[in-house]
Design a protein around this motif. Structure first.
Motif, PDB file in Angstrom:
ATOM      1  N   VAL A  82       9.848  -9.765   8.687  1.00 26.68           N
ATOM      2  CA  VAL A  82       8.560 -10.452   8.279  1.00 26.68           C
ATOM      3  C   VAL A  82       8.251  -9.521   6.621  1.00 26.68           C
ATOM      4  O   VAL A  82       9.492  -8.400   6.522  1.00 26.68           O
ATOM      5  CB  VAL A  82       7.354  -9.675   9.099  1.00 26.68           C
ATOM      6  CG1 VAL A  82       7.313  -9.767  10.708  1.00 26.68           C
ATOM      7  CG2 VAL A  82       8.184  -8.047   9.490  1.00 26.68           C
ATOM      8  N   ARG A  83       7.171  -9.673   6.196  1.00 22.24           N
ATOM      9  CA  ARG A  83       7.456  -9.419   5.047  1.00 22.24           C
ATOM     10  C   ARG A  83       6.441  -8.373   4.869  1.00 22.24           C
ATOM     11  O   ARG A  83       5.149  -8.184   5.377  1.00 22.24           O
ATOM     12  CB  ARG A  83       6.594  -9.950   3.957  1.00 22.24           C
ATOM     13  CG  ARG A  83       8.097 -11.170   3.736  1.00 22.24           C
ATOM     14  CD  ARG A  83       7.075 -12.409   2.069  1.00 22.24           C
ATOM     15  NE  ARG A  83       8.203 -13.484   2.379  1.00 22.24           N
ATOM     16  CZ  ARG A  83       7.725 -13.849   0.991  1.00 22.24           C
ATOM     17  NH1 ARG A  83       7.245 -14.043   0.209  1.00 22.24           N
ATOM     18  NH2 ARG A  83       9.077 -15.200   0.817  1.00 22.24           N
ATOM     19  N   SER A  84       7.258  -6.966   4.741  1.00 18.26           N
ATOM     20  CA  SER A  84       6.133  -5.528   5.058  1.00 18.26           C
ATOM     21  C   SER A  84       6.908  -4.499   4.331  1.00 18.26           C
ATOM     22  O   SER A  84       8.348  -4.017   4.396  1.00 18.26           O
ATOM     23  CB  SER A  84       6.123  -5.276   6.430  1.00 18.26           C
ATOM     24  OG  SER A  84       5.470  -4.362   7.080  1.00 18.26           O
ATOM     25  N   SER A 113      -1.367  -9.356   6.791  1.00 17.54           N
ATOM     26  CA  SER A 113      -0.559  -7.916   6.278  1.00 17.54           C
ATOM     27  C   SER A 113       0.130  -7.279   7.711  1.00 17.54           C
ATOM     28  O   SER A 113      -0.835  -7.576   8.797  1.00 17.54           O
ATOM     29  CB  SER A 113      -1.188  -6.573   5.590  1.00 17.54           C
ATOM     30  OG  SER A 113      -0.540  -5.394   5.626  1.00 17.54           O
ATOM     31  N   HIS A 114       0.976  -7.564   8.154  1.00 18.79           N
ATOM     32  CA  HIS A 114       2.474  -7.244   9.122  1.00 18.79           C
ATOM     33  C   HIS A 114       1.507  -6.270   9.080  1.00 18.79           C
ATOM     34  O   HIS A 114       1.708  -5.249  10.417  1.00 18.79           O
ATOM     35  CB  HIS A 114       3.511  -7.776   8.739  1.00 18.79           C
ATOM     36  CG  HIS A 114       3.562  -8.937   8.859  1.00 18.79           C
ATOM     37  ND1 HIS A 114       4.020  -9.916   7.306  1.00 18.79           N
ATOM     38  CD2 HIS A 114       3.865 -10.166   9.957  1.00 18.79           C
ATOM     39  CE1 HIS A 114       4.420 -11.294   7.835  1.00 18.79           C
ATOM     40  NE2 HIS A 114       4.299 -11.463   9.320  1.00 18.79           N
ATOM     41  N   GLY A 115       2.126  -4.801   8.346  1.00 17.05           N
ATOM     42  CA  GLY A 115       1.795  -3.185   8.584  1.00 17.05           C
ATOM     43  C   GLY A 115       0.715  -2.825   8.380  1.00 17.05           C
ATOM     44  O   GLY A 115       0.097  -2.141   9.477  1.00 17.05           O
ATOM     45  N   PHE A 175      11.736  -0.882  12.147  1.00 14.80           N
ATOM     46  CA  PHE A 175      11.950  -0.575  11.100  1.00 14.80           C
ATOM     47  C   PHE A 175      12.621   0.331   9.044  1.00 14.80           C
ATOM     48  O   PHE A 175      13.723  -0.205  10.571  1.00 14.80           O
ATOM     49  CB  PHE A 175      10.531   0.540  11.333  1.00 14.80           C
ATOM     50  CG  PHE A 175       9.657   0.670  12.237  1.00 14.80           C
ATOM     51  CD1 PHE A 175       8.640   0.753  11.475  1.00 14.80           C
ATOM     52  CD2 PHE A 175       9.081   0.735  13.225  1.00 14.80           C
ATOM     53  CE1 PHE A 175       7.396   0.076  12.434  1.00 14.80           C
ATOM     54  CE2 PHE A 175       8.512   0.711  14.078  1.00 14.80           C
ATOM     55  CZ  PHE A 175       7.820   0.646  14.111  1.00 14.80           C
ATOM     56  N   LYS A 176      12.079   0.129   8.177  1.00  9.30           N
ATOM     57  CA  LYS A 176      12.950  -0.026   7.140  1.00  9.30           C
ATOM     58  C   LYS A 176      14.054   0.717   7.591  1.00  9.30           C
ATOM     59  O   LYS A 176      15.399   1.152   6.941  1.00  9.30           O
ATOM     60  CB  LYS A 176      11.722   0.344   6.138  1.00  9.30           C
ATOM     61  CG  LYS A 176      11.282  -0.853   5.529  1.00  9.30           C
ATOM     62  CD  LYS A 176      11.635  -1.987   4.422  1.00  9.30           C
ATOM     63  CE  LYS A 176      11.491  -2.835   4.035  1.00  9.30           C
ATOM     64  NZ  LYS A 176      10.947  -3.152   3.077  1.00  9.30           N
ATOM     65  N   SER A 192      -0.443  -1.328  12.575  1.00  9.34           N
ATOM     66  CA  SER A 192      -1.402  -0.306  12.842  1.00  9.34           C
ATOM     67  C   SER A 192      -1.850  -0.184  13.048  1.00  9.34           C
ATOM     68  O   SER A 192      -2.785   0.865  14.307  1.00  9.34           O
ATOM     69  CB  SER A 192      -1.296   0.244  11.370  1.00  9.34           C
ATOM     70  OG  SER A 192      -0.553   0.467  10.424  1.00  9.34           O
ATOM     71  N   LYS A 193      -3.118  -0.756  13.238  1.00  8.68           N
ATOM     72  CA  LYS A 193      -4.542  -0.917  14.095  1.00  8.68           C
ATOM     73  C   LYS A 193      -4.474  -1.664  14.768  1.00  8.68           C
ATOM     74  O   LYS A 193      -5.161  -1.373  15.763  1.00  8.68           O
ATOM     75  CB  LYS A 193      -6.121  -2.173  13.101  1.00  8.68           C
ATOM     76  CG  LYS A 193      -5.865  -1.155  11.891  1.00  8.68           C
ATOM     77  CD  LYS A 193      -6.844  -2.748  10.627  1.00  8.68           C
ATOM     78  CE  LYS A 193      -7.086  -1.731   9.699  1.00  8.68           C
ATOM     79  NZ  LYS A 193      -7.758  -2.761   8.760  1.00  8.68           N
TER      80      LYS A 193
END
Length: 69
Positions: A6-8, A51-53, A27-28, A57-58
Motif C-alpha cells: 500500500v502507499r502510506s 489514505s491507508h494510514g 509497518f515501515k 488509525s481511525k
C-alpha cells in the motif's frame, strides 16, 4: 498470509484471511501486527481508502484486538 503493498508513510503492506477474519499489517519499522475479528468489508474499505494510514488509525488500530508478530 499474502500481503499487498500500500502507499502510506507508515504502512508497507496489508493482508487479510477471510476464514479467520485476521487482518495483517506490516509497518515501515519492520513490525507486523495481526488484528482479529476484522470483517471483510473493513479490510476492503482500508484497501480502497485514499489514505491507508488515516483509515487504519481511525478504524482499525484501536478497535480490534491485536498481536504483534
Amino acid at each position: 498470509m499474502e500481503r499487498q503493498p500500500v502507499r502510506s508513510s507508515n504502512i508497507v503492506s496489508v493482508g487479510y484471511d477471510s476464514n479467520s477474519e485476521i487482518l495483517e499489517a506490516e509497518f515501515k519499522d519492520g513490525s507486523v501486527y495481526q488484528y482479529f475479528d476484522v470483517p471483510k468489508d473493513e479490510y476492503d474499505s482500508l484497501r480502497s481508502a485514499s489514505s491507508h494510514g488515516i483509515y487504519f488509525s481511525k478504524n482499525i488500530r484501536d478497535n480490534y484486538k491485536f498481536k504483534k508478530q
